[in-house]
Every structure is written in structure tokens, then in C-alpha cells.
Design a protein around this motif. Structure first.
Motif, PDB file in Angstrom:
ATOM      1  N   ARG A   1      59.429  21.242  34.466  1.00  0.00           N
ATOM      2  CA  ARG A   1      58.679  20.631  35.496  1.00  0.00           C
ATOM      3  C   ARG A   1      57.348  20.502  34.749  1.00  0.00           C
ATOM      4  N   PRO A   2      56.698  18.898  34.927  1.00  0.00           N
ATOM      5  CA  PRO A   2      55.157  19.177  34.549  1.00  0.00           C
ATOM      6  C   PRO A   2      54.450  19.932  35.610  1.00  0.00           C
ATOM      7  N   ALA A   3      53.207  20.404  35.005  1.00  0.00           N
ATOM      8  CA  ALA A   3      52.514  21.386  35.486  1.00  0.00           C
ATOM      9  C   ALA A   3      51.043  21.205  34.764  1.00  0.00           C
ATOM     10  N   ALA A   4      49.933  21.759  35.714  1.00  0.00           N
ATOM     11  CA  ALA A   4      48.665  21.550  35.071  1.00  0.00           C
ATOM     12  C   ALA A   4      48.003  22.757  35.559  1.00  0.00           C
ATOM     13  N   THR A   5      47.139  23.722  34.765  1.00  0.00           N
ATOM     14  CA  THR A   5      46.309  24.771  34.849  1.00  0.00           C
ATOM     15  C   THR A   5      45.018  24.607  34.458  1.00  0.00           C
ATOM     16  N   VAL A   6      44.179  25.082  35.557  1.00  0.00           N
ATOM     17  CA  VAL A   6      42.702  24.847  35.019  1.00  0.00           C
ATOM     18  C   VAL A   6      41.845  26.081  35.077  1.00  0.00           C
ATOM     19  N   MET A   7      41.233  26.194  33.824  1.00  0.00           N
ATOM     20  CA  MET A   7      40.202  27.241  33.757  1.00  0.00           C
ATOM     21  C   MET A   7      38.941  27.093  33.877  1.00  0.00           C
ATOM     22  N   LEU A   8      38.529  27.663  35.110  1.00  0.00           N
ATOM     23  CA  LEU A   8      37.163  27.683  35.711  1.00  0.00           C
ATOM     24  C   LEU A   8      36.274  28.439  34.885  1.00  0.00           C
ATOM     25  N   VAL A   9      35.228  27.811  34.676  1.00  0.00           N
ATOM     26  CA  VAL A   9      33.984  28.518  33.925  1.00  0.00           C
ATOM     27  C   VAL A   9      32.754  28.629  34.594  1.00  0.00           C
ATOM     28  N   ARG A  10      31.717  29.533  34.161  1.00  0.00           N
ATOM     29  CA  ARG A  10      30.600  29.251  34.733  1.00  0.00           C
ATOM     30  C   ARG A  10      29.526  30.242  33.858  1.00  0.00           C
ATOM     31  N   ASP A  11      28.415  29.910  33.983  1.00  0.00           N
ATOM     32  CA  ASP A  11      27.505  30.747  33.319  1.00  0.00           C
ATOM     33  C   ASP A  11      27.027  31.929  34.125  1.00  0.00           C
ATOM     34  N   GLY A  12      27.513  33.149  33.922  1.00  0.00           N
ATOM     35  CA  GLY A  12      27.095  34.121  34.804  1.00  0.00           C
ATOM     36  C   GLY A  12      26.065  35.141  34.273  1.00  0.00           C
ATOM     37  N   ALA A  13      25.563  36.005  34.757  1.00  0.00           N
ATOM     38  CA  ALA A  13      24.574  36.978  34.283  1.00  0.00           C
ATOM     39  C   ALA A  13      25.005  37.554  32.957  1.00  0.00           C
ATOM     40  N   PRO A  14      26.139  38.067  32.806  1.00  0.00           N
ATOM     41  CA  PRO A  14      26.288  38.713  31.522  1.00  0.00           C
ATOM     42  C   PRO A  14      26.977  37.707  30.319  1.00  0.00           C
ATOM     43  N   GLY A  15      26.795  36.408  30.730  1.00  0.00           N
ATOM     44  CA  GLY A  15      27.371  35.298  29.856  1.00  0.00           C
ATOM     45  C   GLY A  15      28.480  34.381  30.397  1.00  0.00           C
ATOM     46  N   ILE A  16      29.268  33.819  29.647  1.00  0.00           N
ATOM     47  CA  ILE A  16      30.373  32.817  30.305  1.00  0.00           C
ATOM     48  C   ILE A  16      31.500  33.907  30.851  1.00  0.00           C
ATOM     49  N   GLU A  17      31.601  33.441  32.202  1.00  0.00           N
ATOM     50  CA  GLU A  17      32.716  33.948  33.002  1.00  0.00           C
ATOM     51  C   GLU A  17      33.964  33.003  33.197  1.00  0.00           C
ATOM     52  N   VAL A  18      35.149  33.637  33.444  1.00  0.00           N
ATOM     53  CA  VAL A  18      36.322  32.644  33.775  1.00  0.00           C
ATOM     54  C   VAL A  18      36.628  33.242  35.125  1.00  0.00           C
ATOM     55  N   PHE A  19      37.251  32.399  36.156  1.00  0.00           N
ATOM     56  CA  PHE A  19      37.795  32.727  37.170  1.00  0.00           C
ATOM     57  C   PHE A  19      39.345  33.018  37.161  1.00  0.00           C
ATOM     58  N   LEU A  20      39.612  34.135  37.567  1.00  0.00           N
ATOM     59  CA  LEU A  20      40.938  34.619  37.566  1.00  0.00           C
ATOM     60  C   LEU A  20      41.534  35.037  39.026  1.00  0.00           C
ATOM     61  N   MET A  21      42.859  34.884  39.286  1.00  0.00           N
ATOM     62  CA  MET A  21      43.258  35.482  40.440  1.00  0.00           C
ATOM     63  C   MET A  21      44.615  36.131  40.142  1.00  0.00           C
ATOM     64  N   ARG A  22      44.843  37.044  41.134  1.00  0.00           N
ATOM     65  CA  ARG A  22      46.202  38.006  40.966  1.00  0.00           C
ATOM     66  C   ARG A  22      47.315  37.228  41.744  1.00  0.00           C
ATOM     67  N   ARG A  23      48.510  36.929  41.585  1.00  0.00           N
ATOM     68  CA  ARG A  23      49.324  36.412  42.355  1.00  0.00           C
ATOM     69  C   ARG A  23      50.291  37.411  43.155  1.00  0.00           C
ATOM     70  N   THR A  24      50.550  36.900  44.301  1.00  0.00           N
ATOM     71  CA  THR A  24      51.488  38.208  45.097  1.00  0.00           C
ATOM     72  C   THR A  24      52.709  38.334  44.421  1.00  0.00           C
ATOM     73  N   MET A  25      53.182  39.900  44.585  1.00  0.00           N
ATOM     74  CA  MET A  25      54.415  40.295  43.939  1.00  0.00           C
ATOM     75  C   MET A  25      55.687  39.300  44.375  1.00  0.00           C
ATOM     76  N   SER A  26      55.521  38.736  45.728  1.00  0.00           N
ATOM     77  CA  SER A  26      56.655  38.077  46.221  1.00  0.00           C
ATOM     78  C   SER A  26      56.975  36.640  45.614  1.00  0.00           C
ATOM     79  N   MET A  27      56.028  36.314  44.691  1.00  0.00           N
ATOM     80  CA  MET A  27      56.067  35.018  44.331  1.00  0.00           C
ATOM     81  C   MET A  27      57.202  35.047  43.047  1.00  0.00           C
ATOM     82  N   ALA A  28      58.257  33.762  43.312  1.00  0.00           N
ATOM     83  CA  ALA A  28      59.340  33.607  42.468  1.00  0.00           C
ATOM     84  C   ALA A  28      58.915  33.382  40.847  1.00  0.00           C
TER      85      ALA A  28
END
Length: 210
Positions: A1-28
Motif C-alpha cells: 500500500r502506498p504510504a508517506a512518513t514525515v520527519m519533523l525537525v527543528r532547531d532545539g536548544a541542544p541542536g537539531i531535534e526530531v519529533f518522535l511518537m510511540r504507537r499504542t501496543m494495540s496497533m496492528a
């Protein structure tokens, strides 16, 4: 199945940061994994470019047209348009960041974005809600800053397979990202080096593309 994933980045205080999330255990798919925002292409993504009502596939967003994206993805322009639209929709659904501008050319600011956060649940349940949101707010997608990063396909041994294009984009400075709690349990801005350390210490689990 075609899909898209996006790495969100920003200039944080310690340098470049990336936004990460944790999926629920119930996800297929990838339950419990730490991920970037993203998901499968929806049928509505194929005609999202006409959401503004002008009917022109190449002016409902800023940035390269579908042919330009198609050449880089090595797919037909229709699928290319759906992939970039899915990237914008999934970014809003899962992180709350809205990659759009109004008819004056102004980027969506903090006030409007905060007001529209209540729309995320509707978008998660029905992709047509994203189209309706753009039409109602008289917005068009702002994809000029979107960078094509890489291409990954789920191995054949997996029961659910995704043909995924990865993108990167700097978060607009006046917007804040937050995880959608229906599918995701937590989120954080993290230095890439810290992510590697967390993987080695088995504090988080990620799929190979991440």
C-alpha cells in the motif's frame, strides 16, 4: 500500500531535534514502536489537490508540481500527488502541524492551528474531513519546504506491507507538535544521537527505516 512518513525537525536548544511518537501496543502494524508521523495513502488523497475548488492540480499547493514529484518517486503523477497530500494530511492528523497557507500567502500561525486541533480526530476517522477543513478555512497546502528523503518497502515476510516515501520538513516556528492520543501514547523532541543511544539501550523499539 502506498504510504508517506514525515520527519519533523527543528532547531532545539541542544541542536537539531526530531519529533518522535510511540504507537499504542494495540496497533496492528508496528504496535509499541517509536515512529515518525505517517500512514497509508487514502483514496481521497488522490484528488485532494482540487480541494481549493479551482480544479488545477498544480496550484492547490505551493512547491513543485506533481510531475516533478513523479520523476523523483518514479511513479505516475497521480500517485505522486496523492503521496505528498498524504504526507500533509498524516502530519496534521498525528502531530497537529498544519502545512498550509491562506489566500493571502500567510502561513498558518499559532492561533489558527490551535483552533483547528479539534479537527484531528475527524481527519483520523475520515480523510475527507481534511479536504473539508482546507475548503472551509480557504487554505492550500504549503509543500514547498518538503524534502524527499528516502524510499522503503516493508519486507515480503510481513502480512501488512507499505511502499513508503519518507520526507523531512522543518516545523513552522509558530506551530507546536503533539501526538494524537488515539493511536499514540507519547511524544518527544529528541536529538538524533540520543535516539541511537536509546535504541542501543533497548529503551525504545524502532523499525529499520526509522
Amino acid at each position: 500500500r502506498p504510504a508517506a512518513t514525515v520527519m519533523l525537525v527543528r532547531d532545539g536548544a541542544p541542536g537539531i531535534e526530531v519529533f518522535l511518537m510511540r504507537r499504542t501496543m494495540s496497533m496492528a502494524f508496528a504496535g509499541g514502536m517509536t515512529v515518525f508521523p505517517g500512514g497509508g495513502v487514502d483514496e481521497r488523497d488522490y484528488d485532494l489537490f482540487v480541494a481549493s475548488g479551482d480544479g488545477d492540480a498544480d496550484i492547490a499547493w505551493t512547491g513543485p508540481d506533481r510531475t516533478w514529484w513523479a520523476e523523483r518517486f518514479r511513479v505516475d503523477p497521480v500517485l505522486a500527488g496523492a503521496l505528498v497530500c498524504a504526507a500533509a494530511r498524516e502530519t496534521f492528523e498525528e502531530s497537529g502541524v498544519l502545512l498550509a497557507r491562506d489566500r493571502t500567502g500567510a502561513r498558518c500561525g499559532a492561533e489558527r492551528t490551535v483552533r483547528l486541533q479539534v479537527e484531528r480526530a475527524a481527519v483520523a476517522g475520515d480523510a475527507t474531513a481534511f479536504v473539508a477543513l482546507l475548503e472551509r478555512e480557504d487554505l492550500y497546502l504549503d509543500l514547498a519546504p518538503l524534502v524527499y528523503w528516502s524510499h522503503w518497502i516493508t519486507p515480503s515476510l510481513e502480512p501488512k506491507r507499505f511502499d513508503t516515501r519518507f520526507f523531512a520538513i522543518a516545523v513552522p516556528p509558530d506551530q507546536a507538535a503533539s501526538a494524537d492520543r488515539s493511536e499514540l501514547t507519547e511524544h518527544a523532541w529528541v536529538r538524533p544521537a540520543r535516539v541511537h543511544e536509546a535504541i542501543e539501550r533497548r529503551e525504545i523499539r524502532v523499525v529499520p527505516p526509522t
